[in-house]
Design an enzyme around this catalytic site. Structure first.
Site, mmCIF file in Angstrom:
data_model
loop_
_atom_site.group_PDB
_atom_site.id
_atom_site.type_symbol
_atom_site.label_atom_id
_atom_site.label_comp_id
_atom_site.label_asym_id
_atom_site.label_seq_id
_atom_site.Cartn_x
_atom_site.Cartn_y
_atom_site.Cartn_z
ATOM 1 N N GLY A 25 0.781 -1.229 0.000
ATOM 2 C CA GLY A 25 0.000 0.000 0.000
ATOM 3 C C GLY A 25 0.815 1.282 0.000
ATOM 4 N N ASN A 56 1.617 3.064 -2.572
ATOM 5 C CA ASN A 56 0.920 4.028 -3.439
ATOM 6 C C ASN A 56 -0.346 4.562 -2.770
ATOM 7 O OD1 ASN A 56 2.165 4.381 -6.246
ATOM 8 N ND2 ASN A 56 2.332 2.171 -5.905
ATOM 9 N N LEU A 77 -4.723 -6.919 -7.084
ATOM 10 C CA LEU A 77 -4.238 -8.015 -7.923
ATOM 11 C C LEU A 77 -5.319 -8.923 -8.493
ATOM 12 C CD1 LEU A 77 -0.989 -8.902 -5.979
ATOM 13 C CD2 LEU A 77 -1.355 -7.253 -7.828
ATOM 14 N N ASN A 100 -5.982 2.645 -12.992
ATOM 15 C CA ASN A 100 -5.017 1.653 -12.493
ATOM 16 C C ASN A 100 -3.608 2.156 -12.764
ATOM 17 O OD1 ASN A 100 -4.063 -0.886 -11.470
ATOM 18 N ND2 ASN A 100 -3.717 -1.567 -13.581
ATOM 19 N N HIS A 155 0.242 0.551 -13.448
ATOM 20 C CA HIS A 155 0.929 -0.706 -13.783
ATOM 21 C C HIS A 155 2.429 -0.420 -13.870
ATOM 22 C CE1 HIS A 155 1.169 -4.792 -15.286
ATOM 23 N NE2 HIS A 155 2.115 -4.341 -16.090
ATOM 24 N N ASP A 208 -5.272 -4.570 -18.108
ATOM 25 C CA ASP A 208 -4.216 -3.662 -18.568
ATOM 26 C C ASP A 208 -4.403 -3.139 -19.989
ATOM 27 O OD1 ASP A 208 -3.015 -4.154 -16.107
ATOM 28 O OD2 ASP A 208 -1.792 -5.783 -16.895
ATOM 29 N N GLU A 214 6.160 5.970 -9.423
ATOM 30 C CA GLU A 214 4.736 5.852 -9.081
ATOM 31 C C GLU A 214 4.343 6.871 -8.013
ATOM 32 O OE1 GLU A 214 3.760 1.224 -10.104
ATOM 33 O OE2 GLU A 214 4.370 1.649 -8.044
HETATM 34 C C1 GAR Z 1 2.950 -1.215 -7.659
HETATM 35 O O1 GAR Z 1 4.234 -1.227 -8.215
HETATM 36 C C2 GAR Z 1 1.897 -1.311 -8.740
HETATM 37 O O2 GAR Z 1 2.267 -0.678 -9.945
HETATM 38 C C3 GAR Z 1 1.806 -2.799 -8.913
HETATM 39 O O3 GAR Z 1 1.854 -3.325 -7.623
HETATM 40 C C4 GAR Z 1 2.703 -2.478 -6.832
HETATM 41 C C5 GAR Z 1 1.989 -2.188 -5.529
HETATM 42 O O4 GAR Z 1 2.845 -1.548 -4.635
HETATM 43 N N1 GAR Z 1 0.609 -3.162 -9.601
HETATM 44 C C6 GAR Z 1 0.551 -4.172 -10.465
HETATM 45 O O5 GAR Z 1 1.500 -4.886 -10.713
HETATM 46 C C7 GAR Z 1 -0.822 -4.348 -11.121
HETATM 47 N N2 GAR Z 1 -0.735 -5.240 -12.236
HETATM 48 P P1 GAR Z 1 2.275 -0.850 -3.336
HETATM 49 O O6 GAR Z 1 1.375 -1.877 -2.636
HETATM 50 O O7 GAR Z 1 3.482 -0.554 -2.499
HETATM 51 O O8 GAR Z 1 1.523 0.366 -3.765
#
Ligand code: GAR
Length: 191
Positions: free
Chosen positions: A12, A14, A84, A101, A103, A144, A173
């Site tokens: 989490g 982001n 996910l 979203n 990615h 995606d 991000e």
């Molecule tokens: C992030 O890097 C996001 O882009 C990725 O999961 C990570 C979550 O990090 N998302 C995907 O791969 C979706 N296909 P976080 O929990 O630290 O935000």
């Protein structure tokens, strides 16, 4: 005021940046965190930030429980941040062009089923790519493939492993997702 929900499955980081960015924003707020894994880091982060957190199972997702919770909370915009699971079609259709979203690759490269987190970075490294990056896009019914709103690039450096590349991607991000979400949310003209 635009009411946003963040869907997350993992650490989490982001979601944290988004909660901080909008914590005293005049036009948009994170009204809800929704998570499908009780032990995920994002649950504690929501608690620490004082944002309500809704936990749900895969079965509840399929049965429409999350959709009812989002509708009941008056959510205008749904933000996926490391979520996910594939969302049910009905849920996606209930927020048309109102779901974003992020990615961790330059879509359309390294997207689709099974491509998440370190799996993406490992595939990028295995292919010998010289650069990678992030994609922020609208969500539609296929993994995606929604309209791309924003991309940013970073180099893949000699000696990188998945962790090193993930760190560079996370920095991108964290720098851009709150800004792009803000721009998008304020353009909605609802609330
Ligand atoms: C992030 O890097 C996001 O882009 C990725 O999961 C990570 C979550 O990090 N998302 C995907 O791969 C979706 N296909 P976080 O929990 O630290 O935000």
């Amino acid at each position: 005021m635009i009411r946003m929900a963040i869907l997350a499955s993992g650490s989490g980081s982001n979601a944290q940046k988004l909660m901080e960015h909008f914590s005293s924003h005049p036009g948009a707020e994170v009204a809800l965190i929704a998570c499908d894994r009780p032990g995920a880091g994002v649950v504690q982060r929501a608690w620490d930030m004082g944002v309500p957190c809704f936990l749900f199972s895969g079965a509840e997702l399929r049965e429409g429980t999350l959709q009812r919770e989002l509708a009941g909370a008056g959510i205008d915009l749904v933000i996926l941040a490391g979520f996910l699971r594939l969302l049910p079609v009905d849920l996606v259709r209930a927020w048309p062009d109102r779901m974003l979203n992020i990615h961790p690759s330059l879509l359309p490269k390294y997207g689709g089923k099974g491509m998440y987190g370190n799996h993406v970075h490992e595939a990028v490294l295995a292919a010998g790519e010289k650069e990678s990056g992030i994609t922020i896009h609208l969500v539609n019914e296929r993994y995606d493939e929604g309209r791309v709103l924003f991309q940013a690039k970073c180099p893949v450096l000699p000696g990188d492993d998945a962790g090193a590349l993930a760190g560079r991607i996370h920095a991108l991000e964290h720098a851009y997702y709150p800004r792009i979400v803000e721009e998008f949310a304020l353009g909605l003209g609802v609330g």
